[in-house]
Design an enzyme around this catalytic site. Structure first.
Site, PDB file in Angstrom:
ATOM      1  CB  ILE A   1       6.781   1.073  -2.396  1.00  0.00           C
ATOM      2  CG1 ILE A   1       6.937   0.344  -1.059  1.00  0.00           C
ATOM      3  CG2 ILE A   1       7.532   2.403  -2.379  1.00  0.00           C
ATOM      4  CD1 ILE A   1       8.364  -0.013  -0.709  1.00  0.00           C
ATOM      5  CG  HIS A   2       1.598   3.793  -4.653  1.00  0.00           C
ATOM      6  ND1 HIS A   2       0.890   4.951  -4.451  1.00  0.00           N
ATOM      7  CD2 HIS A   2       1.082   2.865  -3.813  1.00  0.00           C
ATOM      8  CE1 HIS A   2      -0.036   4.731  -3.524  1.00  0.00           C
ATOM      9  NE2 HIS A   2       0.061   3.474  -3.123  1.00  0.00           N
ATOM     10  N   GLY A   3       3.703   6.463  -5.285  1.00  0.00           N
ATOM     11  CA  GLY A   3       3.804   7.886  -4.947  1.00  0.00           C
ATOM     12  C   GLY A   3       3.257   8.268  -3.587  1.00  0.00           C
TER      13      GLY A   3
END
Length: 162
Positions: A13-15
């Protein structure tokens, strides 16, 4: 359980996942499927804290992911499966989890891996898992972001000598 999207991205889970893919999936829950992350309490906590607003996040190992998928209690859930590698995807598919398409977004370069694209590198075992997924009818969709054109990852593997 309705699988709205399945993606391999070792950053989890990142940008891009928060701002683009989670919205594209329109799922009520993100399920990170990884024995490694499930057994790492610090990483597990960080992944859960990075969740987009309004979306539940669970981190589970392979066995639990299969049990949850087959549990009638969760049949109305809409999910976005997130993986770090194709071995985990293959294990789910071989155990009856109906993944029709896997989006390949990011697998970082490490020693022993061959770079396939700017964002995706694989080792021999991972390449074999991708081939097996394709043989089982799973679409291998190579895209970093939704607006990118779909590219068949099988072709890229062949071009790289796998």
């Amino acid at each position: 359980m309705e699988i709205k999207l399945s993606r391999i991205d070792d950053r989890l889970i990142h940008g891009q996942v928060v701002t683009v893919w989670a919205k594209e999936a329109e799922a009520g829950r993100i399920i990170v499927v990884s024995d490694e992350v499930d057994n790492d309490s610090i990483r597990k906590t960080l992944v859960k804290r990075a969740a987009p607003p309004g979306i539940k996040v669970n981190v589970v190992g392979l066995e639990k992911a299969i049990r949850v998928y087959n549990n009638p209690k969760y049949e109305k859930e809409t999910v976005f499966f997130l993986f770090t590698n194709p071995l985990e995807v293959l294990a789910l598919v071989e155990n009856g989890v109906l993944i029709k398409s896997i989006n390949i977004g990011g697998m970082q370069f490490k020693t022993g891996r061959t770079q396939i694209t700017k964002a995706v590198s694989v080792n021999k075992k991972e390449a074999e898992s991708f081939k097996k997924l394709a043989e089982l009818g799973v679409e291998l969709d190579l895209r970093s972001v939704v607006s990118d054109p779909k590219v068949d990852f099988s072709t890229k593997l062949k071009e790289a000598g796998f």
